[in-house]
Design an enzyme around this catalytic site. Structure first.
Site, PDB file in Angstrom:
ATOM      1  N   THR A 141      -0.589  -4.386   3.227  1.00 24.26           N
ATOM      2  CA  THR A 141       0.413  -3.351   3.163  1.00 24.26           C
ATOM      3  C   THR A 141      -0.269  -1.932   3.648  1.00 24.26           C
ATOM      4  O   THR A 141      -1.414  -1.846   3.498  1.00 24.26           O
ATOM      5  CB  THR A 141       1.017  -3.040   1.913  1.00 24.26           C
TER       6      THR A 141
ATOM      7  N   HIS B 179      13.632  -0.596   0.603  1.00 28.29           N
ATOM      8  CA  HIS B 179      12.199  -0.632   0.924  1.00 28.29           C
ATOM      9  C   HIS B 179      11.798  -1.646   1.886  1.00 28.29           C
ATOM     10  O   HIS B 179      10.710  -2.370   1.768  1.00 28.29           O
ATOM     11  CB  HIS B 179      11.296  -0.798  -0.369  1.00 28.29           C
TER      12      HIS B 179
ATOM     13  N   GLU C 233      11.583   1.930  -8.500  1.00 30.10           N
ATOM     14  CA  GLU C 233      12.034   0.635  -7.785  1.00 30.10           C
ATOM     15  C   GLU C 233      11.619  -0.489  -8.921  1.00 30.10           C
ATOM     16  O   GLU C 233      10.274  -0.275  -9.424  1.00 30.10           O
ATOM     17  CB  GLU C 233      11.374   0.403  -6.515  1.00 30.10           C
TER      18      GLU C 233
ATOM     19  N   ARG D 214       7.270   6.699   0.577  1.00 28.43           N
ATOM     20  CA  ARG D 214       6.797   6.473  -0.852  1.00 28.43           C
ATOM     21  C   ARG D 214       7.969   6.653  -1.785  1.00 28.43           C
ATOM     22  O   ARG D 214       8.245   8.048  -1.592  1.00 28.43           O
ATOM     23  CB  ARG D 214       5.368   6.562  -1.296  1.00 28.43           C
TER      24      ARG D 214
ATOM     25  N   THR E 193       2.444  -5.192  -2.447  1.00 29.60           N
ATOM     26  CA  THR E 193       2.483  -4.345  -3.406  1.00 29.60           C
ATOM     27  C   THR E 193       3.245  -4.752  -4.638  1.00 29.60           C
ATOM     28  O   THR E 193       3.090  -3.990  -5.640  1.00 29.60           O
ATOM     29  CB  THR E 193       3.829  -3.185  -2.940  1.00 29.60           C
TER      30      THR E 193
ATOM     31  N   ASP F 277       1.214  18.908   8.083  1.00 29.35           N
ATOM     32  CA  ASP F 277       0.364  17.895   7.775  1.00 29.35           C
ATOM     33  C   ASP F 277      -1.055  18.666   7.210  1.00 29.35           C
ATOM     34  O   ASP F 277      -1.826  19.083   7.951  1.00 29.35           O
ATOM     35  CB  ASP F 277      -0.205  16.831   8.781  1.00 29.35           C
TER      36      ASP F 277
END
Length: 326
Positions: free
Chosen positions: A75, A258, A241, A217, A54, A151
């Protein structure tokens, strides 16, 4: 179909921090291992494939004028890849969905254990029931908890089955859950955006004592709204971040850098998936150099990790890079 290439015809640029990969590609390609900061446009201009994490942003700035035709990220997340640019320029890309699902589930269970919440059954709300969310659901049921799930994408696809009827609206989850944990990708548009999915309105609908968990995330939770709400939180994925909010850091019951999915098992599975995509694209037979086996559940001392970040928030990136895979 891609024509079969000889080893000397394929050049691959690889993030040097991807474990279990060295030695696997060398029989089939010229491989260059680089630090993330050194994976630049000049470094990849004559490469056929880049294998990254990432910390490398794959976009026109990196790829314009290069001969790269395959991008692999070891990832789950792929918001660091400009997928539209890749599509427009015939560049194939793949992420590794589900590779670290078991590790993230262990993270959630470790957090609940550390906070003393596993001593009696409660109600957990799971938002996003994919690879990770499904394992969290199984873990909670194994612990005797009640589970409510949200969901909308799965509910839409499964609406014709009785299984699809088990999904509920996120507001209904908020009304009953003692713990709400998010396991969605970060999506900014479309039918089901997730950016700031947990906002001031949703937090007002939650029980005052509800614990909010984000190990999905950064950006799924509006951190300013979360701080204003006063809810307890476990935060692994942050907005902005690595320049995280120190106010949010102080408020969080558990704060980590993370690393929820930073497990040997997750990294191993990601490398397996990367090699599978590489083999399909280049018609090779690259194999893992070492074969490893892993226990089913791995709880860990999450408090120790939290203490290290709270003591040195300015070293977020260094702490993450130095984190020992569990």
């Amino acid at each position: 179909m891609h024509s079969k290439l000889h080893a000397h015809e394929v050049k691959v640029i690889v993030d040097a921090h991807i474990p279990y990969l060295k030695g696997s590609l060398e029989p089939y390609a010229s491989v260059v291992y680089l630090e993330p900061a050194d994976i630049t446009a000049s470094a990849v201009h004559d490469a056929d494939c880049v294998i990254i994490r990432t910390r490398t942003h794959v976009d026109a700035h990196l790829l314009e004028g290069s001969r790269v035709k395959l991008v692999l990220t070891a990832t789950i997340g792929f918001d660091h890849i400009d997928t539209a640019y890749c599509g427009e320029h015939g560049i194939e890309w793949h992420n590794c969905p589900g590779c670290n699902a078991a590790g993230v589930c262990d993270y959630v269970e470790s957090a609940l254990s550390s906070l003393g919440l596993l001593s009696k059954p409660r109600t957990i709300g799971i938002v996003g029931v994919g690879h990770v969310g499904s394992l969290v659901e199984q873990m909670a049921e194994r612990r005797g908890w009640d589970v409510v799930v949200c969901d909308p994408l799965r509910a839409e696809h499964e609406h014709a089955t009785s299984f699809g009827n088990r999904f509920t609206a996120i507001e209904a989850v908020a009304a009953v859950a003692d713990v709400i944990t998010f396991h969605t990708p970060l999506i900014f548009d479309g039918s089901y955006p997730t950016y700031h999915l947990c906002d001031a309105d949703l937090l007002r609908a939650c029980k005052p004592e509800a614990l909010i968990i984000n190990c999905a995330r950064g950006g799924i939770i509006d951190e300013a709204a979360l701080m204003a709400s006063g809810h307890a939180a476990v935060i692994d994925c942050w907005e902005n971040e690595p320049r995280i909010s120190e106010a949010m850091l102080r408020q969080a019951s558990i704060a980590t850098m993370h690393i929820a999915g930073y497990t040997r098992q997750g990294k191993y599975r990601a490398t397996e998936m990367v090699l599978a995509h590489f083999n399909r694209f280049f018609h090779t037979d690259a194999q893992m150099v070492e074969e490893l086996h892993f226990p089913e559940h791995q709880l860990f001392d999450i408090e120790a990790v939290s203490r290290s970040l709270k003591a040195q928030p300015e070293r977020f990136e260094q702490l993450r890079e130095a984190y020992s895979l569990r």
